[in-house]
Enzyme design. Structure first.
Site, PDB file in Angstrom:
ATOM      1  N   LYS A  44     -46.042  22.743 -51.996  1.00 47.31           N
ATOM      2  CA  LYS A  44     -46.070  23.858 -51.030  1.00 47.31           C
ATOM      3  C   LYS A  44     -45.487  25.134 -51.636  1.00 47.31           C
ATOM      4  O   LYS A  44     -45.443  26.180 -50.996  1.00 47.31           O
ATOM      5  CB  LYS A  44     -45.262  23.501 -49.770  1.00 47.31           C
ATOM      6  CG  LYS A  44     -45.858  22.397 -48.941  1.00 47.31           C
ATOM      7  CD  LYS A  44     -45.331  22.255 -47.524  1.00 47.31           C
ATOM      8  CE  LYS A  44     -43.895  22.349 -47.294  1.00 47.31           C
ATOM      9  NZ  LYS A  44     -43.485  21.999 -45.919  1.00 47.31           N
ATOM     10  N   LYS A  46     -42.294  25.513 -52.427  1.00 46.54           N
ATOM     11  CA  LYS A  46     -40.962  25.726 -51.850  1.00 46.54           C
ATOM     12  C   LYS A  46     -39.934  24.941 -52.652  1.00 46.54           C
ATOM     13  O   LYS A  46     -40.192  23.819 -53.088  1.00 46.54           O
ATOM     14  CB  LYS A  46     -40.924  25.189 -50.409  1.00 46.54           C
ATOM     15  CG  LYS A  46     -41.539  26.098 -49.367  1.00 46.54           C
ATOM     16  CD  LYS A  46     -41.219  25.546 -47.960  1.00 46.54           C
ATOM     17  CE  LYS A  46     -41.304  26.624 -46.911  1.00 46.54           C
ATOM     18  NZ  LYS A  46     -40.882  26.189 -45.571  1.00 46.54           N
TER      19      LYS A  46
HETATM   20  N1  C2G Z   1     -39.766  27.215 -36.935  1.00 51.33           N
HETATM   21  C1  C2G Z   1     -39.573  27.893 -35.720  1.00 51.33           C
HETATM   22  N2  C2G Z   1     -38.809  29.005 -35.702  1.00 51.33           N
HETATM   23  C2  C2G Z   1     -38.217  29.463 -36.838  1.00 51.33           C
HETATM   24  C3  C2G Z   1     -38.390  28.766 -38.066  1.00 51.33           C
HETATM   25  C4  C2G Z   1     -39.182  27.624 -38.084  1.00 51.33           C
HETATM   26  O1  C2G Z   1     -40.112  27.482 -34.677  1.00 51.33           O
HETATM   27  N3  C2G Z   1     -37.462  30.597 -36.782  1.00 51.33           N
HETATM   28  C5  C2G Z   1     -40.617  26.015 -36.924  1.00 51.33           C
HETATM   29  C6  C2G Z   1     -41.837  26.144 -37.826  1.00 51.33           C
HETATM   30  O2  C2G Z   1     -42.897  26.803 -37.143  1.00 51.33           O
HETATM   31  C7  C2G Z   1     -42.175  24.670 -38.106  1.00 51.33           C
HETATM   32  C8  C2G Z   1     -40.788  23.999 -38.096  1.00 51.33           C
HETATM   33  O3  C2G Z   1     -39.877  24.916 -37.442  1.00 51.33           O
HETATM   34  O4  C2G Z   1     -42.963  24.130 -37.055  1.00 51.33           O
HETATM   35  C9  C2G Z   1     -40.279  23.704 -39.489  1.00 51.33           C
HETATM   36  O5  C2G Z   1     -40.281  24.916 -40.227  1.00 51.33           O
HETATM   37  P1  C2G Z   1     -40.309  24.808 -41.841  1.00 51.33           P
HETATM   38  O6  C2G Z   1     -39.279  23.858 -42.276  1.00 51.33           O
HETATM   39  O7  C2G Z   1     -40.364  26.194 -42.375  1.00 51.33           O
HETATM   40  O8  C2G Z   1     -41.733  24.091 -42.042  1.00 51.33           O
HETATM   41  P2  C2G Z   1     -42.940  24.563 -42.973  1.00 51.33           P
HETATM   42  O9  C2G Z   1     -42.431  24.909 -44.321  1.00 51.33           O
HETATM   43  O10 C2G Z   1     -43.717  25.535 -42.195  1.00 51.33           O
HETATM   44  O11 C2G Z   1     -43.718  23.162 -43.181  1.00 51.33           O
HETATM   45  O12 C2G Z   1     -47.502  20.352 -43.105  1.00 51.33           O
HETATM   46  C10 C2G Z   1     -46.801  21.378 -42.466  1.00 51.33           C
HETATM   47  C11 C2G Z   1     -45.611  21.850 -43.252  1.00 51.33           C
HETATM   48  O13 C2G Z   1     -44.834  20.770 -43.729  1.00 51.33           O
HETATM   49  C12 C2G Z   1     -44.766  22.764 -42.383  1.00 51.33           C
END
Ligand code: C2G
Length: 142
Positions: A44, A46
């Site tokens: 990803k 990250k």
């Molecule tokens: N999230 C949120 N509000 C934020 C930050 C994150 O609602 N201020 C939500 C994101 O939309 C996601 C979840 O928290 O649904 C996890 O966020 P991340 O760890 O950033 O996930 P991401 O890197 O988007 O990975 O296959 C899908 C991916 O694994 C999602």
């Protein structure tokens, strides 16, 4: 028993994550979180501050979470929905309309919940001026 599934990296767990998990749990009775492995994070693009084991342990301590499983590929989602008898896949609104989740509509409900504004792992890192962690100092003690 309505089963809910969500995906994410969940690094440096913050209230935006917690609010997503709380609302996801409110959509059913059992919440599964598929947390990105360190190897999948690399795919990803990250680099998490905490390794997978630490991020998994922290999520398992959240009252809304019933089960944490590894997210290792983009392609595993349909199999996850079938294997865990998932009724609803939930993601934050930054994923709204994304084909990776829209494709699940043939197998389960897909719900996008508003992201919590003003907080993100990237923002935390920037404001704390966190560099990429040195190996070993950020892992939970054995
Ligand atoms: N999230 C949120 N509000 C934020 C930050 C994150 O609602 N201020 C939500 C994101 O939309 C996601 C979840 O928290 O649904 C996890 O966020 P991340 O760890 O950033 O996930 P991401 O890197 O988007 O990975 O296959 C899908 C991916 O694994 C999602």
């Amino acid at each position: 028993m309505k089963r809910v599934l969500t995906y994410g990296t969940y690094d440096l767990l913050h209230y935006g994550h917690i609010r997503l998990l709380k609302r996801a749990k409110e959509l059913g009775d059992y919440l599964i979180v598929a947390i990105s492995t360190d190897e999948f994070n690399a795919i990803k693009g990250k680099t998490a501050y905490h390794d997978y084991r630490t991020r998994k342990e922290m999520l398992e301590a959240v009252r809304y979470v019933d089960l944490v499983i590894p997210e290792e590929t983009w392609e595993q989602k349909i199999n996850d929905v079938k294997q865990y008898c998932v009724d609803v896949v939930v993601m934050g609104s930054d994923w709204a309309g994304n084909e990776k989740f829209e494709a699940l509509r043939d197998y389960c409900e897909v719900v996008y919940l508003d992201r919590t504004e003003g907080i993100s792992t990237t923002k935390i890192k920037k404001e704390l001026n966190l560099k990429t962690p040195q190996k070993g100092i950020n892992q939970l003690p054995e």
